[in-house]
Design a protein around this motif. Structure first.
Motif, PDB file in Angstrom:
ATOM      1  N   ARG A  60      13.973  10.314 -16.302  1.00  0.00           N
ATOM      2  CA  ARG A  60      15.176  11.128 -16.486  1.00  0.00           C
ATOM      3  C   ARG A  60      16.334  10.215 -16.910  1.00  0.00           C
ATOM      4  N   ILE A 107       5.514  15.512 -11.439  1.00  0.00           N
ATOM      5  CA  ILE A 107       6.467  14.613 -10.774  1.00  0.00           C
ATOM      6  C   ILE A 107       6.655  13.344 -11.596  1.00  0.00           C
ATOM      7  N   GLN A 123      17.473  14.901  -7.067  1.00  0.00           N
ATOM      8  CA  GLN A 123      16.414  15.839  -6.699  1.00  0.00           C
ATOM      9  C   GLN A 123      15.033  15.402  -7.146  1.00  0.00           C
ATOM     10  N   ASP A 124      14.957  14.363  -7.990  1.00  0.00           N
ATOM     11  CA  ASP A 124      13.667  13.883  -8.476  1.00  0.00           C
ATOM     12  C   ASP A 124      13.324  12.492  -7.954  1.00  0.00           C
ATOM     13  N   ARG A 139       8.883  13.902 -14.649  1.00  0.00           N
ATOM     14  CA  ARG A 139      10.304  14.014 -14.348  1.00  0.00           C
ATOM     15  C   ARG A 139      10.919  12.686 -13.902  1.00  0.00           C
ATOM     16  N   HIS A 153      12.602  18.596  -5.877  1.00  0.00           N
ATOM     17  CA  HIS A 153      12.201  19.540  -6.928  1.00  0.00           C
ATOM     18  C   HIS A 153      10.732  19.916  -6.790  1.00  0.00           C
ATOM     19  N   THR A 184       9.224  14.912  -4.040  1.00  0.00           N
ATOM     20  CA  THR A 184      10.632  15.062  -4.394  1.00  0.00           C
ATOM     21  C   THR A 184      11.110  16.445  -3.973  1.00  0.00           C
TER      22      THR A 184
END
Length: 467
Positions: free
Chosen positions: A332, A326, A226-227, A329, A315, A313
Motif C-alpha cells: 500500500r 492480505i 487497518q492492513d 494489500r 481489514h 489485519t
C-alpha cells in the motif's frame, strides 16, 4: 472523635508477578532461532580478526572505527548518522507491514528475557513449580535454587557486559586485563554497568521495560493502519466462550450456540507481558506470538481448526480476507513510500562509501608568520599539512601546489604515511614578489599517492603577500 484508621489511596497498582508458561510451536522455534542468531553474532563478532586486528572495533581512544575492511574517522560521522536513519526507516517499514515483530523476536530485551527465563525454568522448574516455590516458606532447598538461578543470571550478565565493552576496547586486551585484575576505571565501570543493566532488565523488570520504559510501545500506533499485521483473536469464531466438555471433544465441530474458545486461558499463561489477547490489541502486546502457539496446540487437542488467534489485519477480520488477499494489500502507499525512501538512502550511502577516497588532508596556515620576504626576494608562507591515511596500507604521496605563477614548494615533495595513521608535515611555499596581489591569494595543495592513481585529494589554502 473519629478514630477510624487513615485510608491509603494508591496511585499506581502494585506489580503482579508474571509466571510465563513455556510455549511450544513454530513461532517459539522461530523466536529461539532469532536468539541463537543474534547472540552468536553479538558474542562472536568481537573475536573475529581482519588484517591482523579486531574485525569490528569502535576504538574511541584512537578515534577510529574499524568495520571489517572499512576504517572510519571522526570526519566520517555522517555515515553513523546515515546508519541510524537507515535503521529508523527500516523499523518504520517493518512496523507498518508486520507490527511489533521486532519487539517479539529480535529486540535485546526480548532476547535476554528469553535466555533468563530458560535458565529459570531449568533451575526452578515449570510455571506451577515456580509459583509453588515462591509461596514456600524459607528453606535451604529454596535458597539453593534461588542462589543458583541468580548466580547463572549474573554470569550471563557479566559476560554480556564484557562483550559489549569488547566492541570499544580490543576484546583480547580486555580479557588479559580482566585476568590480571588490571582493568581501567572506565572499562570496569561499563562492564559492571552493562552487566547490571542486563541482569536487572531481563531478570527482574522484564515486561515492565516493554510496558513502561520503552517509548516504541507508545508511538507504534502512529505507524499502524487497518492492513498492518497484528496478533488478533477471532471474536466471531471464538465467542461465546464455553468450557471444554466431553461431548465437545467427541464432536467434529463446536455447536452453533458456542464459539471455538474453550476459555482455557493458555494464551494468557504464556504471555510474557501478562495480557489477555482476547480483549483486543493492547499496547503491551510485543507481538511474540506465544499465544498463537498455545492456542494452536489447544485447537489441535480439541480437534478444531487452528487460527483462532493468529497474525491477521483489521481489514482481513472484517472482510474475511484470505492470506493471499492480505499479502496483496501489504503493498500500500505507506509501505511503498517507506521502501522508496529506504532504498534511496541506502543507495546514496552505498555510492558515497564506494566513491570515498581513503585519504584526507587539512591545511593549517602558520598564523605566527602571515607571509614574509625571503633572502632571495621571494614571498614565503609556512603551512602544516595534516595528512590522514584512512586505509590500512602504507602509501607514499607526492605533494604539488598550484594557483600562482612561480609558486614552488621548497620543502621535500614526497612523504610516506603508514596505514590508519595521521602525519603532520610542515611545508614552505614561495612565489615571486609580483606573482600575486597584495593580501590573500587562493592556492591549491594536492596529494597524489605514487602507488595508486585513485588516491588523490586537493585542498584549498590562502597564500598571503605582504602589502
Amino acid at each position: 472523635m473519629n478514630t477510624a484508621a487513615p485510608q491509603v489511596i494508591k496511585m499506581y497498582a502494585a506489580r503482579e508477578e508474571i509466571y510465563a508458561r513455556a510455549a511450544k510451536g513454530r513461532y517459539a522455534s522461530l523466536r529461539w532461532a532469532c536468539v541463537w542468531l543474534t547472540q552468536l553474532a553479538f558474542y562472536g563478532v568481537p573475536w573475529l580478526t581482519w588484517n591482523g586486528r579486531q574485525a569490528l572495533l569502535f576504538d574511541l581512544v584512537a578515534r577510529k572505527f574499524y568495520i571489517f575492511g572499512l576504517v572510519l574517522w571522526p570526519q566520517d560521522f555522517i555515515y553513523l548518522a546515515a546508519l541510524l536513519i537507515v535503521c529508523a526507516y527500516l523499523l518504520f517499514l517493518v512496523t507498518a507491514v508486520a507490527g511489533r515483530v521486532w519487539c517479539g523476536f529480535a529486540c535485546p530485551q526480548t532476547v535476554y528475557t528469553e535466555i533468563f527465563l530458560w535458565i529459570e525454568r531449568k533451575i526452578e522448574g515449570t510455571r506451577s513449580a515456580r509459583m509453588a516455590l515462591d509461596r514456600q516458606a524459607p528453606s535451604f532447598a529454596k535458597a539453593a535454587k534461588k542462589t543458583a538461578k541468580h548466580t547463572a543470571w549474573g554470569a550471563v550478565a557479566l559476560w554480556t557486559g564484557f562483550t559489549f565493552v569488547g566492541y570499544f576496547t580490543p576484546i583480547k586486551v580486555l580479557g588479559q586485563e580482566m585476568n590480571s585484575f588490571a582493568l581501567g576505571p572506565w572499562e570496569f565501570f561499563w562492564v559492571v554497568f552493562y552487566g547490571v543493566a542486563t541482569y536487572g532488565n531481563a531478570g527482574w523488570m522484564r515486561e515492565q521495560v516493554c510496558k513502561y520504559m520503552c517509548p516504541y510501545a507508545r508511538f507504534q500506533s502512529a505507524m499502524f493502519d487497518q492492513d498492518t499485521l497484528i496478533i488478533t483473536y477471532d471474536v466471531a469464531r471464538g465467542e461465546p466462550r464455553a468450557p471444554l466438555s466431553k461431548n465437545r471433544i467427541a464432536a467434529d465441530s463446536a455447536s452453533a450456540s458456542q464459539g471455538d474458545c474453550i476459555d482455557c486461558t493458555m494464551c494468557v499463561q504464556v504471555c510474557p507481558t501478562g495480557i489477555d489477547i482476547r480483549h483486543g490489541l493492547q499496547y503491551e502486546c510485543i507481538g511474540c506470538a506465544a499465544c498463537i502457539d498455545a492456542c494452536d496446540g489447544v485447537m489441535d487437542k480439541v480437534k478444531l481448526p487452528r487460527g483462532l488467534i493468529r497474525y491477521s489485519t483489521d481489514h482481513a477480520l472484517a472482510n474475511h480476507l484470505s492470506p493471499a488477499q492480505i499479502r496483496e494489500r501489504a503493498l500500500r502507499p505507506r509501505v511503498l513510500i517507506y521502501s522508496a525512501i529506504l532504498l534511496l538512502i541506502v543507495a546514496a550511502v552505498g555510492t558515497s562509501l564506494y566513491l570515498r577516497v581513503p585519504l584526507k588532508l587539512d591545511v593549517i596556515r602558520d598564523r605566527g608568520a602571515m607571509g614574509r620576504e625571503a633572502e632571495d626576494g621571494t614571498i614565503e608562507n609556512v603551512y602544516r599539512l595534516q595528512i590522514m591515511n584512512t586505509s590500512e596500507r602504507a602509501h607514499r604521496y607526492k605533494i604539488s601546489v598550484s594557483g600562482l605563477p612561480s609558486l614552488t614548494l621548497t620543502t621535500p615533495d614526497e612523504v610516506s604515511v603508514d596505514g590508519t595513521q595521521t602525519y603532520a608535515l610542515p611545508i614552505r611555499l614561495r612565489a615571486a614578489a609580483g606573482a600575486g596581489k597584495p593580501g590573500s591569494n587562493k592556492v591549491a595543495i594536492e596529494l597524489q599517492a605514487l602507488d595508486d592513481e585513485r588516491l588523490h585529494v586537493t585542498e584549498k589554502a590562502v597564500f598571503f603577500v605582504p602589502r
